[in-house]
Motif scaffolding. Sequence first.
Motif, PDB file in Angstrom:
ATOM      1  N   GLU A 128       0.798  -1.232   0.000  1.00 23.22           N
ATOM      2  CA  GLU A 128       0.000   0.000   0.000  1.00 23.22           C
ATOM      3  C   GLU A 128       0.831   1.284   0.000  1.00 23.22           C
ATOM      4  O   GLU A 128       1.386   1.686   1.024  1.00 23.22           O
TER       5      GLU A 128
ATOM      6  N   LEU B 164      -6.252   1.235  -1.390  1.00 22.37           N
ATOM      7  CA  LEU B 164      -6.189  -0.221  -1.373  1.00 22.37           C
ATOM      8  C   LEU B 164      -7.035  -0.698  -0.202  1.00 22.37           C
ATOM      9  O   LEU B 164      -6.669  -0.486   0.950  1.00 22.37           O
TER      10      LEU B 164
ATOM     11  N   THR C 139     -10.661  -7.121   0.287  1.00 17.89           N
ATOM     12  CA  THR C 139      -9.712  -8.231   0.173  1.00 17.89           C
ATOM     13  C   THR C 139     -10.399  -9.552  -0.138  1.00 17.89           C
ATOM     14  O   THR C 139     -11.481  -9.827   0.377  1.00 17.89           O
TER      15      THR C 139
ATOM     16  N   TYR D 100       3.122  -0.040  13.082  1.00 17.29           N
ATOM     17  CA  TYR D 100       2.249  -0.818  12.190  1.00 17.29           C
ATOM     18  C   TYR D 100       1.141   0.096  11.651  1.00 17.29           C
ATOM     19  O   TYR D 100       0.549   0.887  12.387  1.00 17.29           O
TER      20      TYR D 100
ATOM     21  N   ARG E  41       1.350  -5.643   6.893  1.00 16.94           N
ATOM     22  CA  ARG E  41       2.024  -6.924   6.606  1.00 16.94           C
ATOM     23  C   ARG E  41       3.428  -6.873   7.206  1.00 16.94           C
ATOM     24  O   ARG E  41       4.437  -7.132   6.525  1.00 16.94           O
TER      25      ARG E  41
HETATM   26  C1  LIG Z   1      -5.050  -3.212   7.778  1.00 16.29           C
HETATM   27  C2  LIG Z   1      -4.523  -4.008   6.840  1.00 16.29           C
HETATM   28  O1  LIG Z   1      -4.855  -3.932   5.519  1.00 16.29           O
HETATM   29  C3  LIG Z   1      -5.791  -2.954   5.054  1.00 16.29           C
HETATM   30  C4  LIG Z   1      -7.162  -3.483   5.049  1.00 16.29           C
HETATM   31  C5  LIG Z   1      -7.721  -4.094   3.955  1.00 16.29           C
HETATM   32  C6  LIG Z   1      -9.093  -4.736   4.028  1.00 16.29           C
HETATM   33  O2  LIG Z   1      -9.682  -4.778   5.107  1.00 16.29           O
HETATM   34  O3  LIG Z   1      -9.596  -5.233   3.020  1.00 16.29           O
HETATM   35  C7  LIG Z   1      -7.014  -4.140   2.744  1.00 16.29           C
HETATM   36  C8  LIG Z   1      -5.819  -3.486   2.613  1.00 16.29           C
HETATM   37  C9  LIG Z   1      -5.320  -2.588   3.672  1.00 16.29           C
HETATM   38  O4  LIG Z   1      -5.752  -1.285   3.418  1.00 16.29           O
HETATM   39  C10 LIG Z   1      -3.492  -5.029   7.166  1.00 16.29           C
HETATM   40  O5  LIG Z   1      -3.010  -5.711   6.256  1.00 16.29           O
HETATM   41  O6  LIG Z   1      -3.128  -5.150   8.343  1.00 16.29           O
END
Ligand SMILES: C=C(O[C@@H]1C=C(C(=O)O)C=C[C@H]1O)C(=O)O
Length: 470
Positions: A271, A286, A289, A401, A421
């Motif tokens: 990201e 981004l 998921t 984080y 990540r």
């Molecule tokens: C918060 C995180 O990821 C975020 C959350 C996402 C989601 O909920 O779909 C996708 C990408 C990131 O913006 C993480 O990986 O810890």
Amino acid sequence: MITTMRKTFRETLALAVDDAKQGQQVIVSRTIPVPHINPLHFFAAAEDLYSGERTFWMSPNSDETMVGAGNEWIIDTAEQSNARFTEIETEWKRFKKYTDSSNSDKGPILMGGFSFDPFKNENHLWEPYKEGRFVLPSFLGVWKKGQKPEVTIAKVILPNETVEEAEADFTERALYVKKLCRGKITAGSTPAPFEMNEHHTEEWLASITKATESIRNGELDKVVLARDITLDSETPIDVQGALKTLINEQQSSFRFIFENGSSSFIGATPERLVQIKDQHVRSACLAGTIKRGSSDKEDQLLERELLEDQKNLEEHAYVVKMIREALLNHCSDLQCPNGPGIYKTKNVQHLYTPIEGVLNNQSSLLDIVKHLHPTPALGGLPQEKAMSMIREIEPMHRGWYAAPIGWLDTEGNGEFAVAIRSSLVKENSAVLYAGCGIVKDSNPKMEYEETKMKLRPMLSALGGLKYDRT
Ligand SMILES: C=C(O[C@@H]1C=C(C(=O)O)C=C[C@H]1O)C(=O)O
Ligand SMILES: [Mg+2]
């Protein structure tokens, strides 16, 4: 017509030494071409003198890689407000910078990051990382696609230093660069068995239910809730080996390490928060998921499913709205596609909307970071409401984080990503973090599964995947 006289390096040093005598803070840098060397080997070679003072940054597809060694100067801040961004920028501007005009010197850069939430109470593990901490590396290896690698030596001139002393120091450092370029990574030791611990799983699941209720009651639209797991080993954790795995397995992500004494913050985030290259601004939304398929066909079916899934589209839309509005204050000619595409990493696929524009004259990279962080991809919407909910609900400390990490140069260029990540490794232990965007239709069990997918890159890199029986 203006003609500029090319100065010899010694003449440049003489000017810098004079300034330093007058009490000015001065950096002199000199860039030298180096033979082709693997960035990981360069990183490993710096371990002898600069263990705990190394930084690694490799952008997606390895377009740009930077490896820093040695803390030539540290700019940090304990400021518990948004003033921390400005404070770092002001300190960096205070330095007068001289570059070696006899070659293509690009000047020194700062590498570092910020904490996620400066209002969260202090935490022992994250204490060295401060609310913002940037390092000017003494040695910076730079690899750009299609260009020869270079090393920039950066030196802060001391107030009582002579030209001869400064020159001798540069000569000595150039010898060390040769040594760095002969580095080889030694085969990593086989990781000792881990003990893996998940924390507060039941509480975390309950907090998702609570958050969805608050959202349905109209208190907020979205909140990102994260959890952590720990790995404990009988032997020190092999961070260099983990970096090697991330470089190979996570090629569409920013792979990074910020060492800080005996701690290493390491990860591979897909990201981008913001990049500035010659006034051109790029950001990325981004959020949303789904897993990867086990065949191309299944992968494409999942991709289509994600592109049509209302819950994920909602998670994503809040991010686009906020980033777009924030960038309108800093850019002209803003370009934003009408609907999301897909961004794939080894373990997951995300909804993805790139946003680009041209930087206004009065805005800077850290201004934009300040106004974007935390986007609803990491915090929520409305921002303040989501932040206080995270502060209240999450038992852990996020530290860096999900916060902005990256680099900036002296010309206003640079790039920041959000540190997801990721893992904080200290000696025999590692803490890994993952979160999810919670909206009104979130299901706790499914969000939990999503965090598991997001933990996989770091678990795999640290060698802990086989202990994951959760
Ligand atoms: C918060 C995180 O990821 C975020 C959350 C996402 C989601 O909920 O779909 C996708 C990408 C990131 O913006 C993480 O990986 O810890
Ligand atoms: Mg999600």
